[in-house]
Design a protein around this motif. Sequence first.
Motif, PDB file in Angstrom:
ATOM      1  N   ALA A  59      28.228  -2.927 -41.312  1.00 24.81           N
ATOM      2  CA  ALA A  59      27.634  -3.775 -42.336  1.00 24.81           C
ATOM      3  C   ALA A  59      28.615  -4.028 -43.478  1.00 24.81           C
ATOM      4  O   ALA A  59      28.677  -5.146 -44.025  1.00 24.81           O
ATOM      5  N   LYS A  60      29.383  -3.009 -43.833  1.00 25.80           N
ATOM      6  CA  LYS A  60      30.388  -3.203 -44.888  1.00 25.80           C
ATOM      7  C   LYS A  60      31.476  -4.149 -44.414  1.00 25.80           C
ATOM      8  O   LYS A  60      31.911  -5.039 -45.176  1.00 25.80           O
ATOM      9  N   VAL A  61      31.928  -4.007 -43.174  1.00 26.56           N
ATOM     10  CA  VAL A  61      32.916  -4.932 -42.623  1.00 26.56           C
ATOM     11  C   VAL A  61      32.383  -6.362 -42.691  1.00 26.56           C
ATOM     12  O   VAL A  61      33.081  -7.291 -43.122  1.00 26.56           O
ATOM     13  N   ASP A  62      31.138  -6.532 -42.286  1.00 22.67           N
ATOM     14  CA  ASP A  62      30.547  -7.876 -42.245  1.00 22.67           C
ATOM     15  C   ASP A  62      30.358  -8.471 -43.629  1.00 22.67           C
ATOM     16  O   ASP A  62      30.269  -9.701 -43.779  1.00 22.67           O
ATOM     17  N   SER A  63      30.298  -7.626 -44.644  1.00 25.56           N
ATOM     18  CA  SER A  63      30.100  -8.129 -46.006  1.00 25.56           C
ATOM     19  C   SER A  63      31.388  -8.640 -46.640  1.00 25.56           C
ATOM     20  O   SER A  63      31.345  -9.264 -47.708  1.00 25.56           O
ATOM     21  N   LEU A  64      32.511  -8.380 -45.991  1.00 29.30           N
ATOM     22  CA  LEU A  64      33.816  -8.753 -46.533  1.00 29.30           C
ATOM     23  C   LEU A  64      34.386  -9.931 -45.760  1.00 29.30           C
ATOM     24  O   LEU A  64      34.056 -10.157 -44.606  1.00 29.30           O
ATOM     25  N   GLU A  65      35.262 -10.669 -46.411  1.00 32.31           N
ATOM     26  CA  GLU A  65      35.933 -11.779 -45.753  1.00 32.31           C
ATOM     27  C   GLU A  65      37.243 -11.296 -45.152  1.00 32.31           C
ATOM     28  O   GLU A  65      37.925 -10.446 -45.709  1.00 32.31           O
ATOM     29  N   GLY A  66      37.602 -11.874 -44.018  1.00 33.70           N
ATOM     30  CA  GLY A  66      38.872 -11.526 -43.403  1.00 33.70           C
ATOM     31  C   GLY A  66      38.834 -10.180 -42.721  1.00 33.70           C
ATOM     32  O   GLY A  66      37.780  -9.572 -42.515  1.00 33.70           O
ATOM     33  N   ASN A  67      40.012  -9.704 -42.379  1.00 35.50           N
ATOM     34  CA  ASN A  67      40.135  -8.444 -41.637  1.00 35.50           C
ATOM     35  C   ASN A  67      40.277  -7.263 -42.578  1.00 35.50           C
ATOM     36  O   ASN A  67      40.638  -7.408 -43.744  1.00 35.50           O
ATOM     37  N   VAL A  68      39.998  -6.096 -42.057  1.00 36.11           N
ATOM     38  CA  VAL A  68      39.936  -4.883 -42.865  1.00 36.11           C
ATOM     39  C   VAL A  68      40.731  -3.771 -42.196  1.00 36.11           C
ATOM     40  O   VAL A  68      41.035  -3.824 -41.003  1.00 36.11           O
ATOM     41  N   ILE A  69      41.027  -2.769 -42.986  1.00 36.64           N
ATOM     42  CA  ILE A  69      41.579  -1.515 -42.483  1.00 36.64           C
ATOM     43  C   ILE A  69      40.498  -0.461 -42.642  1.00 36.64           C
ATOM     44  O   ILE A  69      39.851  -0.360 -43.690  1.00 36.64           O
ATOM     45  N   LEU A  70      40.282   0.314 -41.584  1.00 32.23           N
ATOM     46  CA  LEU A  70      39.318   1.413 -41.624  1.00 32.23           C
ATOM     47  C   LEU A  70      40.062   2.740 -41.704  1.00 32.23           C
ATOM     48  O   LEU A  70      41.033   2.961 -40.979  1.00 32.23           O
ATOM     49  N   VAL A  71      39.591   3.615 -42.575  1.00 39.60           N
ATOM     50  CA  VAL A  71      40.144   4.963 -42.705  1.00 39.60           C
ATOM     51  C   VAL A  71      39.000   5.944 -42.510  1.00 39.60           C
ATOM     52  O   VAL A  71      37.968   5.838 -43.172  1.00 39.60           O
ATOM     53  N   GLY A  72      39.169   6.897 -41.601  1.00 41.78           N
ATOM     54  CA  GLY A  72      38.139   7.888 -41.367  1.00 41.78           C
ATOM     55  C   GLY A  72      38.699   9.289 -41.391  1.00 41.78           C
ATOM     56  O   GLY A  72      39.669   9.581 -40.694  1.00 41.78           O
ATOM     57  N   HIS A  73      38.090  10.138 -42.198  1.00 42.25           N
ATOM     58  CA  HIS A  73      38.496  11.544 -42.254  1.00 42.25           C
ATOM     59  C   HIS A  73      37.562  12.379 -41.390  1.00 42.25           C
ATOM     60  O   HIS A  73      36.344  12.212 -41.412  1.00 42.25           O
ATOM     61  N   SER A  74      38.126  13.294 -40.606  1.00 41.06           N
ATOM     62  CA  SER A  74      37.352  14.266 -39.831  1.00 41.06           C
ATOM     63  C   SER A  74      36.310  13.545 -38.984  1.00 41.06           C
ATOM     64  O   SER A  74      36.637  12.671 -38.192  1.00 41.06           O
ATOM     65  N   GLY A  75      35.014  13.880 -39.158  1.00 42.85           N
ATOM     66  CA  GLY A  75      33.975  13.210 -38.403  1.00 42.85           C
ATOM     67  C   GLY A  75      33.929  11.712 -38.642  1.00 42.85           C
ATOM     68  O   GLY A  75      33.400  10.962 -37.819  1.00 42.85           O
ATOM     69  N   GLY A  76      34.497  11.269 -39.751  1.00 37.25           N
ATOM     70  CA  GLY A  76      34.582   9.840 -40.025  1.00 37.25           C
ATOM     71  C   GLY A  76      35.448   9.102 -39.020  1.00 37.25           C
ATOM     72  O   GLY A  76      35.339   7.878 -38.878  1.00 37.25           O
ATOM     73  N   GLY A  77      36.311   9.841 -38.297  1.00 37.41           N
ATOM     74  CA  GLY A  77      37.122   9.207 -37.268  1.00 37.41           C
ATOM     75  C   GLY A  77      36.273   8.648 -36.143  1.00 37.41           C
ATOM     76  O   GLY A  77      36.525   7.544 -35.634  1.00 37.41           O
ATOM     77  N   ALA A  78      35.261   9.399 -35.730  1.00 40.95           N
ATOM     78  CA  ALA A  78      34.351   8.908 -34.693  1.00 40.95           C
ATOM     79  C   ALA A  78      33.599   7.679 -35.183  1.00 40.95           C
ATOM     80  O   ALA A  78      33.344   6.734 -34.412  1.00 40.95           O
ATOM     81  N   ILE A  79      33.254   7.671 -36.458  1.00 39.37           N
ATOM     82  CA  ILE A  79      32.492   6.568 -37.024  1.00 39.37           C
ATOM     83  C   ILE A  79      33.329   5.298 -37.084  1.00 39.37           C
ATOM     84  O   ILE A  79      32.867   4.216 -36.688  1.00 39.37           O
ATOM     85  N   ILE A  80      34.570   5.392 -37.546  1.00 40.78           N
ATOM     86  CA  ILE A  80      35.377   4.170 -37.612  1.00 40.78           C
ATOM     87  C   ILE A  80      35.747   3.674 -36.220  1.00 40.78           C
ATOM     88  O   ILE A  80      35.917   2.467 -36.010  1.00 40.78           O
ATOM     89  N   HIS A  81      35.842   4.586 -35.251  1.00 43.04           N
ATOM     90  CA  HIS A  81      36.122   4.136 -33.884  1.00 43.04           C
ATOM     91  C   HIS A  81      34.922   3.349 -33.347  1.00 43.04           C
ATOM     92  O   HIS A  81      35.096   2.324 -32.670  1.00 43.04           O
ATOM     93  N   GLY A  82      33.717   3.814 -33.650  1.00 38.27           N
ATOM     94  CA  GLY A  82      32.531   3.065 -33.270  1.00 38.27           C
ATOM     95  C   GLY A  82      32.487   1.705 -33.939  1.00 38.27           C
ATOM     96  O   GLY A  82      32.067   0.707 -33.324  1.00 38.27           O
ATOM     97  N   ALA A  83      32.919   1.645 -35.201  1.00 36.73           N
ATOM     98  CA  ALA A  83      32.953   0.359 -35.905  1.00 36.73           C
ATOM     99  C   ALA A  83      34.026  -0.565 -35.323  1.00 36.73           C
ATOM    100  O   ALA A  83      33.822  -1.777 -35.214  1.00 36.73           O
ATOM    101  N   ALA A  84      35.163  -0.003 -34.940  1.00 34.98           N
ATOM    102  CA  ALA A  84      36.209  -0.809 -34.307  1.00 34.98           C
ATOM    103  C   ALA A  84      35.745  -1.342 -32.956  1.00 34.98           C
ATOM    104  O   ALA A  84      36.103  -2.463 -32.559  1.00 34.98           O
ATOM    105  N   ASP A  85      34.936  -0.566 -32.256  1.00 31.75           N
ATOM    106  CA  ASP A  85      34.367  -1.023 -30.995  1.00 31.75           C
ATOM    107  C   ASP A  85      33.399  -2.177 -31.229  1.00 31.75           C
ATOM    108  O   ASP A  85      33.340  -3.131 -30.443  1.00 31.75           O
ATOM    109  N   ALA A  86      32.652  -2.107 -32.320  1.00 31.65           N
ATOM    110  CA  ALA A  86      31.677  -3.149 -32.634  1.00 31.65           C
ATOM    111  C   ALA A  86      32.330  -4.417 -33.190  1.00 31.65           C
ATOM    112  O   ALA A  86      31.815  -5.520 -32.992  1.00 31.65           O
ATOM    113  N   ARG A  87      33.453  -4.272 -33.883  1.00 28.30           N
ATOM    114  CA  ARG A  87      34.120  -5.411 -34.516  1.00 28.30           C
ATOM    115  C   ARG A  87      35.635  -5.352 -34.263  1.00 28.30           C
ATOM    116  O   ARG A  87      36.437  -5.330 -35.202  1.00 28.30           O
TER     117      ARG A  87
END
Length: 240
Positions: A59-87
């Motif tokens: 949802a945060k990615v979709d709220s922004l224009e253009g492309n983004v960089i995702l940073v995930g710490h620890s368990g956040g790594g699984a979360i950003i990978h899921g977001a990269a899979d979705a977008r």
Amino acid sequence: MDIILVPGFWLDASSWEEVTPPLVAAGHTVHPLTLPGLESADAPRAGIGLRTHIEAVVAKVDSLEGNVILVGHSGGGAIIHGAADARPDRVARAIYVDSGPLGEGGVINDELPDDGDDIPLPPWEAFEDEDLVDLTDDLKEAFRARAVPEPKGVALDQQHLSDVRRYDVPATIIACQFPSSLLKEWMDAGHPFTAELARIRDVDYIDLPTGHWPQFTKPKELGEAILTAAEREGYYARGL
């Protein structure tokens, strides 16, 4: 560039506050997130799972224009990978801070002791010595004072992925507890821990020797490492 910062377990957006200055000084716009259930110690956590957190990042990615960089710490790594899979067409680079991508069917951690819908921050004795490198008594006290129980479902839910284009998203591993040389050995040996990482086509590594929480133990150095990753030559080569 918009940089979305996803904290690991027990942490909210404020955990990035000492990391972001180098990124802001370089002209990037940072978006540290507080994920659902982590708003406060009293926040409801029933029904919040891994997919809930992935959808919050999407949802945060979709709220922004253009492309983004995702940073995930620890368990956040699984979360950003899921977001990269979705977008996969919106993520210029995924940066994993002492973490990595979690593959299909994997769980972040099913060994943490829970208390109903919550997983409180365990006592320090429950962690490995490598986790606690450079985490002084003062830092431990400050960490525990700010820690919020993690929603149990985030730790226990299986990861579900659907778009193989996630493997085209360039990745950077910021290696803290274990050096990048060891991660590469695990990949070469086919270790399950690094199986999903081995499938990503463009991966580079930055070594930042410290414990599992570099945002507290080496925040300035972590900010500089994220900045270096964000400005990799491969990032510009994709025209993003």
